[in-house]
Design an enzyme around this catalytic site. Structure first.
Site, short mmCIF file in Angstrom:
data_model
loop_
_atom_site.label_atom_id
_atom_site.label_comp_id
_atom_site.label_asym_id
_atom_site.label_seq_id
_atom_site.Cartn_x
_atom_site.Cartn_y
_atom_site.Cartn_z
N GLY A 129 25.47 26.74 -43.23
CA GLY A 129 24.57 25.64 -42.88
C GLY A 129 25.19 24.25 -42.91
N ASN A 169 26.56 22.68 -40.43
CA ASN A 169 26.06 21.95 -39.25
C ASN A 169 24.63 21.48 -39.47
OD1 ASN A 169 27.90 21.82 -36.72
ND2 ASN A 169 28.32 23.84 -37.60
N MET A 179 23.75 33.74 -36.04
CA MET A 179 24.62 34.82 -35.56
C MET A 179 23.85 36.01 -34.99
SD MET A 179 27.21 33.07 -36.06
CE MET A 179 28.72 33.99 -35.81
N ASN A 214 23.00 25.35 -28.59
CA ASN A 214 23.86 26.11 -29.52
C ASN A 214 25.19 25.40 -29.66
OD1 ASN A 214 24.84 28.38 -31.05
ND2 ASN A 214 25.94 29.07 -29.22
N HIS A 230 29.25 26.31 -30.41
CA HIS A 230 30.20 27.42 -30.47
C HIS A 230 31.59 26.86 -30.78
CE1 HIS A 230 31.65 31.45 -29.75
NE2 HIS A 230 32.66 30.92 -29.08
N GLU A 233 20.53 33.13 -20.62
CA GLU A 233 20.36 34.54 -20.96
C GLU A 233 21.66 35.28 -21.21
OE1 GLU A 233 17.75 35.78 -17.86
OE2 GLU A 233 16.29 34.30 -18.46
N ASP A 248 26.83 32.70 -24.99
CA ASP A 248 27.72 31.52 -24.99
C ASP A 248 28.00 31.01 -23.58
OD1 ASP A 248 27.88 31.73 -27.77
OD2 ASP A 248 29.59 33.08 -27.68
N GLU A 270 32.76 19.67 -35.06
CA GLU A 270 31.42 20.17 -34.72
C GLU A 270 30.31 19.22 -35.20
OE1 GLU A 270 31.71 24.99 -34.48
OE2 GLU A 270 31.06 24.15 -36.37
C1 GAR Z 1 30.11 27.13 -36.88
O1 GAR Z 1 31.51 26.98 -36.82
C2 GAR Z 1 29.55 27.50 -35.52
O2 GAR Z 1 30.26 26.94 -34.46
C3 GAR Z 1 29.71 28.99 -35.54
O3 GAR Z 1 29.38 29.37 -36.85
C4 GAR Z 1 29.75 28.33 -37.75
C5 GAR Z 1 28.56 28.05 -38.65
O4 GAR Z 1 28.90 27.20 -39.70
N1 GAR Z 1 28.85 29.59 -34.58
C6 GAR Z 1 29.18 30.65 -33.86
O5 GAR Z 1 30.24 31.23 -33.97
C7 GAR Z 1 28.12 31.10 -32.86
N2 GAR Z 1 28.68 31.96 -31.89
P1 GAR Z 1 27.74 26.52 -40.56
O6 GAR Z 1 26.76 27.61 -40.96
O7 GAR Z 1 28.46 25.96 -41.76
O8 GAR Z 1 27.10 25.45 -39.74
#
Ligand code: GAR
Length: 185
Positions: free
Chosen positions: A14, A16, A87, A104, A106, A139, A142, A171
């Site tokens: 979490g 982000n 995820m 989203n 990525h 749909e 990514d 990010e």
């Molecule tokens: C982030 O790096 C995000 O880009 C990735 O998961 C991480 C979550 O970190 N997302 C994916 O890979 C989605 N396909 P966080 O829980 O610390 O924000």
């Protein structure tokens, strides 16, 4: 400014989410986080919802996740869903219901390295640059329209953890910038 009501979907640490929470304290930030939904009971990110007094729900039932999520999102009149380390793949049906309202992040320069295990694959491919992408969810996995990409150089001696840390710092900036950019989502 009238802020849009947002829900953040998480599955893990979490960070982000934390960064968006901080941005959302700004009067001019276009969303207010009304709800956090996790599909994992153990997601550390839930602690940020608790710490900042944001309502949260944990929905661990895989089959009924979307049913319960939809009910609460509808009830709270949520206008934007931000996936932040979420995820679970959402169904076409769910995505159609919120067409153009789900974004989203990525950890790659899409369309490169869609899917899982991104950092490892970037290192194995000996990419000179990588980064992150914030995009609308459609749909396909990514795949939706790109809002923002941010790029960094991959240092030769980077291991997976170092690469992940560097991309994640990027990010945090990218997600808030993307939300500001799409004020009229
Ligand atoms: C982030 O790096 C995000 O880009 C990735 O998961 C991480 C979550 O970190 N997302 C994916 O890979 C989605 N396909 P966080 O829980 O610390 O924000």
């Amino acid at each position: 400014m009238v802020k849009k009501k947002a829900c953040i979907f998480i599955s893990g640490s979490g960070t982000n989410l934390k960064s968006i929470i901080k941005s959302a304290r700004d009067y001019n930030f276009p969303i207010n986080i009304e709800l956090v939904i996790s599909n994992k009971k153990t997601a550390k990110g839930i602690n940020y919802a608790k710490k900042y007094s944001i309502p949260y729900q944990t929905i661990t039932n895989k089959k009924k996740f979307e049913h319960f999520a939809y009910r609460i999102i509808h009830f709270k009149k949520i206008e934007i869903i931000c996936l932040a380390g979420f995820m679970k793949v959402l169904s076409k049906d769910f995505i159609r219901k919120f067409k153009g309202k789900i974004i989203n992040i990525h950890p790659s320069l899409l369309p490169k390295f869609k899917g899982l295990d991104t950092f490892n694959r970037v290192l194995r491919a000996k990419e000179k640059f990588t980064g992150c992408t914030v995009h609308f969810v459609d749909e396909k996995l990514d795949n939706g329209k790109i809002i923002i990409k941010k790029r960094i150089a991959v240092k030769k001696d980077f291991d997976e953890k170092e690469l992940k840390n560097s991309v994640q710092v990027l990010e945090y900036k990218a997600y808030s910038e993307a939300i500001r950019k799409n004020i009229y989502l």
